[in-house]
Design a protein around this motif. Structure first.
Motif, mmCIF file in Angstrom:
data_model
loop_
_atom_site.group_PDB
_atom_site.id
_atom_site.type_symbol
_atom_site.label_atom_id
_atom_site.label_comp_id
_atom_site.label_asym_id
_atom_site.label_seq_id
_atom_site.Cartn_x
_atom_site.Cartn_y
_atom_site.Cartn_z
ATOM 1 N N SER A 8 30.961 24.890 5.898
ATOM 2 C CA SER A 8 30.169 26.109 5.764
ATOM 3 C C SER A 8 28.868 25.762 5.067
ATOM 4 O O SER A 8 28.832 24.835 4.259
ATOM 5 C CB SER A 8 30.947 27.132 4.930
ATOM 6 N N PRO A 9 27.819 26.499 5.358
ATOM 7 C CA PRO A 9 26.592 26.287 4.574
ATOM 8 C C PRO A 9 26.773 26.718 3.116
ATOM 9 O O PRO A 9 26.000 26.335 2.263
ATOM 10 C CB PRO A 9 25.564 27.188 5.260
ATOM 11 N N TYR A 10 27.802 27.554 2.877
ATOM 12 C CA TYR A 10 27.923 28.176 1.557
ATOM 13 C C TYR A 10 28.991 27.508 0.703
ATOM 14 O O TYR A 10 29.957 26.944 1.194
ATOM 15 C CB TYR A 10 28.264 29.666 1.721
ATOM 16 N N ASN A 85 25.408 25.124 -0.155
ATOM 17 C CA ASN A 85 25.804 23.752 -0.451
ATOM 18 C C ASN A 85 24.593 22.829 -0.501
ATOM 19 O O ASN A 85 23.520 23.136 0.049
ATOM 20 C CB ASN A 85 26.788 23.282 0.629
ATOM 21 N N LEU A 86 24.791 21.707 -1.169
ATOM 22 C CA LEU A 86 23.715 20.735 -1.352
ATOM 23 C C LEU A 86 24.329 19.397 -1.711
ATOM 24 O O LEU A 86 25.500 19.310 -2.032
ATOM 25 C CB LEU A 86 22.764 21.193 -2.465
ATOM 26 N N ASP A 87 23.500 18.359 -1.699
ATOM 27 C CA ASP A 87 23.933 17.091 -2.278
ATOM 28 C C ASP A 87 24.007 17.301 -3.783
ATOM 29 O O ASP A 87 23.131 17.943 -4.373
ATOM 30 C CB ASP A 87 22.911 15.989 -1.962
ATOM 31 N N VAL A 112 24.733 15.689 10.342
ATOM 32 C CA VAL A 112 24.419 16.249 9.028
ATOM 33 C C VAL A 112 23.329 17.320 9.157
ATOM 34 O O VAL A 112 22.509 17.280 10.072
ATOM 35 C CB VAL A 112 23.948 15.156 8.045
ATOM 36 N N PRO A 113 23.310 18.258 8.231
ATOM 37 C CA PRO A 113 22.239 19.261 8.233
ATOM 38 C C PRO A 113 20.990 18.748 7.520
ATOM 39 O O PRO A 113 19.995 19.467 7.441
ATOM 40 C CB PRO A 113 22.869 20.402 7.435
ATOM 41 N N GLY A 118 20.642 21.237 2.397
ATOM 42 C CA GLY A 118 21.272 21.351 3.715
ATOM 43 C C GLY A 118 21.946 22.682 3.933
ATOM 44 O O GLY A 118 21.934 23.218 5.051
ATOM 45 N N GLY A 119 22.547 23.243 2.867
ATOM 46 C CA GLY A 119 23.233 24.522 3.018
ATOM 47 C C GLY A 119 22.274 25.644 3.353
ATOM 48 O O GLY A 119 22.509 26.429 4.277
#
Lengths: 464, 498
Positions: A8-10, A85-87, A112-113, A118-119
């Motif tokens: 999920s992006p979240y 989300n993120l690194d 990968v986004p 990225g999220g």
């Protein structure tokens, strides 16, 4: 809108689909009232959600205050619909370094986004939020925007308050926006920009009406092409820039010429040092900024786990050993080394001197050009896991975005078509200090010649 | 064998002064932590929470510059903050925001007076102490270790309190000198209104570098750093015991180890705390959250003007012609401790001489010194002990001053008492006193009687013992109950016996 793959992006709760039509209407009229905003989880919120930086270190952490950018969008009537989300601590270019979740590219779930925002980029690409907030230290808004086929805007350093952005590299970090089109970027930037008494590096300059800059007219605008950006090595597996991206740049030059802009060649001779400089300055500052996560007051702490027994040093060592992921540790070690007695002059100080030279390169180039046009990334989105074990290859994903960060310049990534695999391509426009208007104007004029920005990724299947 | 005279002590100080600004150094939290509950005066910034940023307190910067100016420091064109990095539970960010290579105050010289042999009425010697630098930084929190507990407590109320760190050159030569310098520094801080500078409360904290060398030698010996000398008594005792220790070591032909030591009061000696090899690498680097600043853009002239007279400039007003103090150093210090009182003395002096004192202080003549001299003597009267009576003390001094030939100390004391008791007009009390003074004839009769009553001193005087006349003068004063001018009496006695 969770993905079948469990990604999920979240982070945390996945927001319900928002009232997209009303939001679209608001955005088209240039306001954020009622607009759902996906906020990168390195930007703190006091709304009951966690503020984790995608790190085990801050997994349980709730901020008692809102970041200034969050306060501003909320005051403008926007709604934070989720933390993305993120690194971990924004350290990465793929969001794979997240310790708390998995996010894939909406155009191809095997890829990968981008990262570190990225999220937020994926959320905007999948249309679960029309606006995303991210942070850009060396390309962390622009690179995922390019990978996900959306617009990523990083303003001038000092234009937007950093108060409440969990710091990675203080002299480089800047909040930015992720949107589906340039007009929305102008709207969102207009809301978050401006001086903040809580951030001594924010600059007291009037914030123009960015939407008014979107005239569609680029007649007479001089757009510089920095030749060094096309001579880089190691950008892609075959040692250069992906051919479709080079073609996209050529196409963009033609497009802009047709719109009346003039294309000029410029030189940024110190470009080849940018990544090296960046990977000294950034870890040095990061190693310092991350010292506060010591297991004493908040966040992950072996001491608070009950069974623990040991010395104060053990609290530090073990809390940090457990709380930080490998990339974070790598950068803390690099940065600590670069700042150590006997190495400071050779590494940090030298890097800061070269950083000045890189900034001067841009100043010179801007005598001949109003704006610079470059690729955002050497390649389109790479496969999940492809670069996970090769930090150097991952670092080179920043190669085109890092120089503008080092110089504190405003830069945008705009959709520029798709490669043969159907993956989005992004182009970068870099402007002069404080001149976000010209950046947005040119990006908008270019965007309006195509319909790439209205293309949506395929809808993922609903989970069973 | 006495080693004490074999070596010269070389002492340099590092002093931290807490500035009593309203808010903290980098946030808006209340800086006056006295009496607050633990961790009550904190915010995301001074707690070091994720995302929080420091914003420098303009007043703290101005005050640091004020102190730098008063210490004679040079002010640079560009100054910046740096991060000093180390882990400790009282340091929430894992680094202290300090200044490394571009402090607000560059090299300067600070002058202070002390009476060399410490005797009352001794000649003041002006000491010049090199100031290496002055920089601004934030204080850490406070750790407490409850007895018997297996944990420590952290109070971050003090985290972020502005600290001015002052580093001196190794120009001090004795524990007494170091103590005197610190006392003068405390006085200066109070004059500037930037700190309460109370050592016992930790507002002013001193570390000292101590080494020994043979007199006349230029090269410095190996130094030790003496930490946390948190009272003036500790400064003197700690330094003395460390000098004694080093003297004994060198006397035995042993080497001094470069190390950090602390003064253990119970054992009356210094003890090793940390060796040189354990020295920290603080990994200083420029604080990226705060842009560099140009102190000269902060209106230094205004800051300098606000500084006004320093304790040292007041002290100069209080020299006698032969560069001795007009009163004992203790009495002088007591008066100089209060800026308000010194301002009252200056204002009384100005009204007495009928012109402003500007520029006169360095070469003050007897006329100018008259009021300060009287003031310092009258201020000891019980009626003026409460320093809030400065206005009354001023009125008293100015009213007595024209009559000092008649109204000597004992009489002034009587008048002061009567004024306090009656609460009437001071002028009327003085008039009454003067009219009741013994007349010329009465005095002459009293002198004759006194010579008669004291034949031996009279004979001694005639034989050349000048001091012998004092006995007769004393008898006259006693007989007239002080209502005579002692110098007139003395003249009369001399005349009668010659």
């Amino acid at each position: 809108m969770a993905n079948v793959s469990g990604s999920s992006p979240y982070l945390g709760e996945v927001p319900k689909p928002a009232g997209v039509t009303a939001a679209r209407k608001a955005l088209d009229s240039g306001i954020l009232k009622g607009v759902p905003v996906a906020v990168k989880d390195i930007i703190v919120t006091a709304d009951g959600r966690k503020s984790t930086a995608a790190s085990k270190m801050l997994e349980p952490y709730e901020s008692p205050y809102d970041a200034t950018v969050v306060r501003k969008i909320v005051e403008a009537g926007a709604e934070v619909i989720g933390k993305t989300n993120l690194d971990e601590f924004a350290m990465g270019a793929s969001t794979e370094n997240s310790a708390l979740g998995k996010t894939v590219n909406p155009w191809d779930p095997t890829r990968v986004p981008g990262g570190s925002s990225g999220g937020s980029a994926a959320a905007v690409a999948e249309r679960s939020a029309p606006v995303g907030l991210g942070t850009d230290t060396g390309g962390s808004v622009r690179q995922p925007a390019a990978f996900c086929g959306v617009v990523g805007m990083k303003p001038t350093y000092g234009r937007v308050s950093r108060y409440g952005l969990i710091a990675m590299a203080s002299s480089l970090d800047q909040a930015g926006t992720l949107t589906t089109n340039v007009a929305d970027a102008a709207t969102a930037l207009g809301v978050i920009a401006g001086p903040d008494p809580l951030d001594a590096t924010s600059v007291d300059r009037p914030v123009p009406d960015y939407r008014k800059a979107l005239t569609g007219d680029v007649k007479g605008l001089k757009i510089g092409i920095p030749k060094e950006y096309f001579e880089v090595e190691g950008g892609a597996k075959d040692g250069g820039v992906q051919s479709e991206i080079e073609e996209a740049v050529e196409q963009a030059k033609e497009d802009l010429k047709k719109s009346g802009a003039e294309i000029v060649d410029v030189s940024l001779p110190h470009t080849k040092y940018a990544v090296s400089v960046y990977y000294l300055v950034m870890p040095a500052e990061a190693s310092s900024n991350l010292a506060r996560y010591d297991g004493i007051r908040y966040g992950h702490s072996v001491e608070r786990e009950g069974s623990w027994q040991g010395s104060l040093e053990d609290v530090y060592f073990q809390s940090r050993a457990q709380g930080f992921g490998p990339e974070v540790k790598r950068r803390i070690m690099l940065g600590t080394y670069a700042l150590s007695a006997g190495y400071y002059d050779a590494y940090y100080k030298k890097a800061m001197q070269v950083r000045t030279l890189i900034t001067r390169d841009f100043e010179k180039a801007f005598k001949d050009a109003d704006l610079l046009l470059t690729p955002t990334t050497p390649t389109t989105a790479f496969k999940l896991g492809e670069k996970s074990d090769d930090p150097l290859a991952m670092y080179l994903a920043d190669i085109f975005t890092v120089p503008a960060s080092l110089a504190g310049l405003p830069a945008i990534s705009v959709p520029a078509g798709f490669d043969k695999a159907g993956l989005p391509i992004g182009l970068q426009l870099i402007g002069q200090h404080w001149d976000e208007e010209t950046v947005l104007r040119a990006a908008h004029a270019y965007e309006q010649r195509h319909d790439w920005h209205v293309k949506e990724p395929p809808k993922p299947k609903e989970p069973q | 064998m006495s080693g004490a005279t074999q070596y010269e002590a070389v002492i340099g100080l590092e002093i931290h002064v807490q500035l009593r600004t309203k808010s903290k150094m980098f946030c808006r939290c209340d800086n006056r932590a006295d009496g607050a509950k633990p961790n009550e005066l904190t915010c995301p910034v001074c707690l070091g929470l994720p995302g929080a940023l420091p914003v420098p307190n303009r007043t703290a910067v101005e005050w640091a510059l004020k102190v730098a100016l008063a210490l004679g420091c040079t002010i640079p064109d560009e100054s910046k903050f740096d991060r000093k990095q180390y882990f400790y539970p009282d340091l929430p960010k894992g680094y202290q925001i300090s200044q490394y290579d571009q402090p607000f105050g560059g090299p300067g010289t600070f002058e202070f007076d002390m009476v060399e042999d410490g005797k009352p009425g001794g000649k003041p010697v002006t000491k010049k102490i090199g100031i290496t630098r002055l920089h601004l930084e934030e204080d850490a929190g406070k750790l407490t270790h409850p007895k018997g507990a297996d944990y420590s407590l952290v109070d971050l109320n003090r985290s972020g309190t502005p600290l001015a760190e002052i580093v001196t050159e190794p120009d001090l030569r004795s524990p007494a000198e170091a103590k005197r310098f610190l006392q003068e520094l405390r006085r200066l801080m109070r004059y500037l209104g930037v700190s309460d500078a109370d050592m016992e409360k930790g507002h002013l904290r001193a570390d000292a570098n101590v080494s020994l060398r043979k007199p006349g030698e230029k090269k410095l010996g190996t130094k030790t750093e003496l930490k946390n000398l948190n009272s003036f008594r500790f400064v003197e005792k700690g330094l003395a015991s460390e000098i004694k220790r080093q003297t004994e070591l060198l006397g035995k032909g042993e080497k001094i180890d470069q190390e950090t030591r602390g003064f253990d009061e119970d054992r009356g000696k210094t003890v090793s705390q940390r060796g040189k090899e354990e020295a920290h690498d603080y990994r200083y680097f420029p604080e990226p959250d705060i842009p560099p600043l140009n102190p000269k853009e902060l209106n230094l002239e205004k800051l300098e003007a606000e500084t006004g007279m320093t304790p040292m400039s007041y002290r100069r007003l209080l020299y006698k012609d032969d560069n001795r103090y007009i009163a004992s150093q203790e009495l002088l210090d007591a008066a100089i401790n209060s800026k308000e009182e010194m301002e009252a003395i200056v204002s009384a002096t100005e009204s007495y001489i009928g012109k402003p004192l500007d520029g006169l202080v360095k070469n003050a003549d007897n006329q100018i010194r008259k009021i300060p001299i009287l003031w310092l003597s009258y201020r000891q009267y019980p009626e003026f002990e409460n320093r809030r009576n400065l206005e009354r003390l001023k009125e008293f001094t100015l009213s007595i001053a024209p009559h000092v030939r008649v109204i000597r100390g004992p009489q002034a004391k009587v008048i002061s008492k009567e004024w306090e008791k009656s609460n009437g007009s001071l002028g009327k009390i003085i008039d009454k006193f003067k009219s009741s003074m013994a007349s010329g004839g009465d005095i002459e009769a009293a002198v004759d009687q006194a010579i008669k009553d004291n034949p031996k001193p009279a004979a001694d005087f005639k034989a050349g013992n000048v001091n012998a006349k004092q006995v007769i003068v004393g008898a006259v004063m006693k007989a007239t109950k002080g209502a005579a001018d002692a110098s007139e009496v003395a003249q009369l006695v001399e005349k009668k016996l010659s």
